[in-house]
Design an enzyme around this catalytic site. Sequence first.
Site, PDB file in Angstrom:
ATOM      1  N   ARG A  81       0.839  -1.203   0.000  1.00  0.00           N
ATOM      2  CA  ARG A  81       0.000   0.000   0.000  1.00  0.00           C
ATOM      3  C   ARG A  81       0.868   1.245   0.000  1.00  0.00           C
ATOM      4  O   ARG A  81       1.760   1.388   0.828  1.00  0.00           O
ATOM      5  CB  ARG A  81      -0.905   0.012   1.249  1.00  0.00           C
ATOM      6  CG  ARG A  81      -1.688   1.325   1.422  1.00  0.00           C
ATOM      7  CD  ARG A  81      -3.129   1.162   1.060  1.00  0.00           C
ATOM      8  NE  ARG A  81      -3.869   2.411   1.021  1.00  0.00           N
ATOM      9  CZ  ARG A  81      -4.749   2.787   1.934  1.00  0.00           C
ATOM     10  NH1 ARG A  81      -5.003   2.023   2.968  1.00  0.00           N
ATOM     11  NH2 ARG A  81      -5.420   3.916   1.794  1.00  0.00           N
ATOM     12  N   ARG A  86      -7.086  -0.750  -3.132  1.00  0.00           N
ATOM     13  CA  ARG A  86      -5.879  -0.891  -2.302  1.00  0.00           C
ATOM     14  C   ARG A  86      -5.646  -2.347  -1.942  1.00  0.00           C
ATOM     15  O   ARG A  86      -6.590  -3.131  -1.890  1.00  0.00           O
ATOM     16  CB  ARG A  86      -5.989  -0.048  -1.045  1.00  0.00           C
ATOM     17  CG  ARG A  86      -7.128  -0.484  -0.133  1.00  0.00           C
ATOM     18  CD  ARG A  86      -7.554   0.606   0.770  1.00  0.00           C
ATOM     19  NE  ARG A  86      -8.406   1.498   0.019  1.00  0.00           N
ATOM     20  CZ  ARG A  86      -9.408   2.180   0.519  1.00  0.00           C
ATOM     21  NH1 ARG A  86      -9.681   2.125   1.784  1.00  0.00           N
ATOM     22  NH2 ARG A  86     -10.142   2.951  -0.228  1.00  0.00           N
ATOM     23  N   ASP A  98      -5.852  -1.986   3.931  1.00  0.00           N
ATOM     24  CA  ASP A  98      -6.197  -0.797   4.703  1.00  0.00           C
ATOM     25  C   ASP A  98      -6.361  -1.253   6.142  1.00  0.00           C
ATOM     26  O   ASP A  98      -7.116  -2.193   6.414  1.00  0.00           O
ATOM     27  CB  ASP A  98      -7.504  -0.202   4.175  1.00  0.00           C
ATOM     28  CG  ASP A  98      -7.840   1.136   4.798  1.00  0.00           C
ATOM     29  OD1 ASP A  98      -6.927   1.831   5.275  1.00  0.00           O
ATOM     30  OD2 ASP A  98      -9.035   1.493   4.804  1.00  0.00           O
ATOM     31  N   ASP A 118      -7.226   0.329   9.920  1.00  0.00           N
ATOM     32  CA  ASP A 118      -7.706   1.517  10.630  1.00  0.00           C
ATOM     33  C   ASP A 118      -7.962   1.197  12.090  1.00  0.00           C
ATOM     34  O   ASP A 118      -8.537   0.143  12.407  1.00  0.00           O
ATOM     35  CB  ASP A 118      -9.028   2.014  10.029  1.00  0.00           C
ATOM     36  CG  ASP A 118      -8.868   2.589   8.636  1.00  0.00           C
ATOM     37  OD1 ASP A 118      -7.861   3.268   8.392  1.00  0.00           O
ATOM     38  OD2 ASP A 118      -9.766   2.364   7.804  1.00  0.00           O
TER      39      ASP A 118
END
Length: 181
Positions: free
Chosen positions: A85, A96, A99, A101
């Site tokens: 990424r 992507r 990810d 988070d």
Amino acid sequence: MRTAYIGMGGNLASWAGAPEATLAAAALRLESLGRVTSRSSLYSTAPVGFAAQPRFVNAVVALETELEPRELLDGLLAIEQEFGRDRAAGFANGPRTLDLDILLLGDLEIREPGLVIPHPRLAERAFVLAPLNEIAPQQLVPGCAETVTHCSTTCSKAARVSWIRWSESHPLPGTPGRIVW
């Protein structure tokens, strides 16, 4: 030690393979930041924002960690880079490989440049609420005094999320054999 709930997603292959394999490999890498205590199922979700891209695979893991919030974020960003990424080269809501988070981190509320906890769009995103609800339904979301279950049931986009089921005898279509998740 705090429990961090980490949202995981991707829709492009990485060096680990298809998005399902990437999430499995990334979950193992999260062990370098703490101890993974729980994993949701994998969910297939429609893209949000930019629609002309493949569906996403999403999940949430619970991670017990002693890291401070900024250290945890830096560790997550480094893992994203390991899986290919490049946030600088991509665009908002674009495709992507991975990810990661921070959705929740204990009962912390943080509003700093580049770091907002709870995740600022948590209550609007069924693709993280559904897997989070699976592993932490009674967890309170700091700042709104509601449980994850309440947020999940009131999210209007819940219909866009479908659970991916797999086992040794029923692997995911297009995947070579069983993926350890």
